[in-house]
Design a protein around this motif. Structure first.
Motif, PDB file in Angstrom:
ATOM      1  N   THR A  42     -36.737  15.140  19.136  1.00 51.76           N
ATOM      2  CA  THR A  42     -36.235  16.375  19.716  1.00 51.76           C
ATOM      3  C   THR A  42     -34.824  16.214  20.266  1.00 51.76           C
ATOM      4  OG1 THR A  42     -38.489  17.041  20.275  1.00 51.76           O
ATOM      5  CG2 THR A  42     -36.695  18.198  21.405  1.00 51.76           C
ATOM      6  N   ASP A  46     -32.348  18.529  18.131  1.00 48.90           N
ATOM      7  CA  ASP A  46     -32.288  19.854  18.750  1.00 48.90           C
ATOM      8  C   ASP A  46     -30.904  20.491  18.601  1.00 48.90           C
ATOM      9  OD1 ASP A  46     -33.759  21.873  20.178  1.00 48.90           O
ATOM     10  OD2 ASP A  46     -32.569  21.370  21.952  1.00 48.90           O
ATOM     11  N   LEU A  49     -30.165  22.083  15.027  1.00 49.27           N
ATOM     12  CA  LEU A  49     -30.933  23.195  14.479  1.00 49.27           C
ATOM     13  C   LEU A  49     -29.985  24.295  14.002  1.00 49.27           C
ATOM     14  CD1 LEU A  49     -33.866  23.561  17.039  1.00 49.27           C
ATOM     15  CD2 LEU A  49     -34.018  22.734  14.680  1.00 49.27           C
ATOM     16  N   ALA A  53     -32.684  29.127  14.173  1.00 50.67           N
ATOM     17  CA  ALA A  53     -33.874  28.351  14.560  1.00 50.67           C
ATOM     18  C   ALA A  53     -33.765  27.975  16.034  1.00 50.67           C
ATOM     19  CB  ALA A  53     -33.984  27.090  13.711  1.00 50.67           C
ATOM     20  N   SER A  54     -34.913  27.926  16.676  1.00 51.17           N
ATOM     21  CA  SER A  54     -34.944  27.511  18.077  1.00 51.17           C
ATOM     22  C   SER A  54     -36.322  26.977  18.393  1.00 51.17           C
ATOM     23  CB  SER A  54     -34.602  28.684  19.000  1.00 51.17           C
ATOM     24  OG  SER A  54     -35.590  29.690  18.901  1.00 51.17           O
ATOM     25  N   ARG A  55     -36.456  26.356  19.543  1.00 54.11           N
ATOM     26  CA  ARG A  55     -37.758  25.860  19.981  1.00 54.11           C
ATOM     27  C   ARG A  55     -37.930  26.183  21.454  1.00 54.11           C
ATOM     28  NH1 ARG A  55     -37.857  21.731  23.203  1.00 54.11           N
ATOM     29  NH2 ARG A  55     -35.881  20.684  23.563  1.00 54.11           N
ATOM     30  N   GLU A  59     -42.168  22.912  23.091  1.00 54.74           N
ATOM     31  CA  GLU A  59     -42.230  22.453  21.705  1.00 54.74           C
ATOM     32  C   GLU A  59     -41.346  21.223  21.508  1.00 54.74           C
ATOM     33  OE1 GLU A  59     -43.014  26.549  19.262  1.00 54.74           O
ATOM     34  OE2 GLU A  59     -40.950  26.135  19.885  1.00 54.74           O
ATOM     35  N   ARG A  60     -41.749  20.371  20.566  1.00 49.22           N
ATOM     36  CA  ARG A  60     -41.013  19.160  20.240  1.00 49.22           C
ATOM     37  C   ARG A  60     -40.718  19.156  18.744  1.00 49.22           C
ATOM     38  NH1 ARG A  60     -38.903  17.681  24.441  1.00 49.22           N
ATOM     39  NH2 ARG A  60     -38.653  15.552  23.737  1.00 49.22           N
ATOM     40  N   ILE A  61     -39.652  18.513  18.345  1.00 49.11           N
ATOM     41  CA  ILE A  61     -39.331  18.324  16.931  1.00 49.11           C
ATOM     42  C   ILE A  61     -39.884  16.957  16.545  1.00 49.11           C
ATOM     43  CG2 ILE A  61     -37.515  18.117  15.205  1.00 49.11           C
ATOM     44  CD1 ILE A  61     -35.732  19.814  17.108  1.00 49.11           C
TER      45      ILE A  61
END
Length: 79
Positions: A42, A46, A49, A53-55, A59-61
């Motif tokens: 992440t 992050d 991205l 796109a977003s989180r 949330e984790r990547i």
């Protein structure tokens, strides 16, 4: 609460893991979602991205190997 229904793809031991432990894995959950065990990248990804796109903060990547996803392909439902 969701629970694991099945592994998607082959187990780590069948993909060459000597111990079968601590390797990327994918599971189908009882509510239709998928759980992924992978490396948390992440912090690194992050900022990369795309603009659309977003989180969320919760949330984790997570990254899995190409081999893990290829072995899972046949078990991923089309719909």
């Amino acid at each position: 609460m969701s629970h694991i229904i099945r592994r998607i793809g082959t187990p780590p031991s069948a993909r060459g893991s000597a111990t079968g432990a601590n390797c990327p894995d994918i599971f189908e959950l009882s509510d239709g979602r998928f759980a992924v065990i992978g490396t948390d990248l992440t912090d690194e990804l992050d900022v990369m991205l795309p603009a659309d796109a977003s989180r969320a903060d919760y949330e984790r990547i997570v990254v899995v190997t190409r081999e893990t996803l290829i072995h899972a392909k046949a078990d991923i439902p089309d719909a």
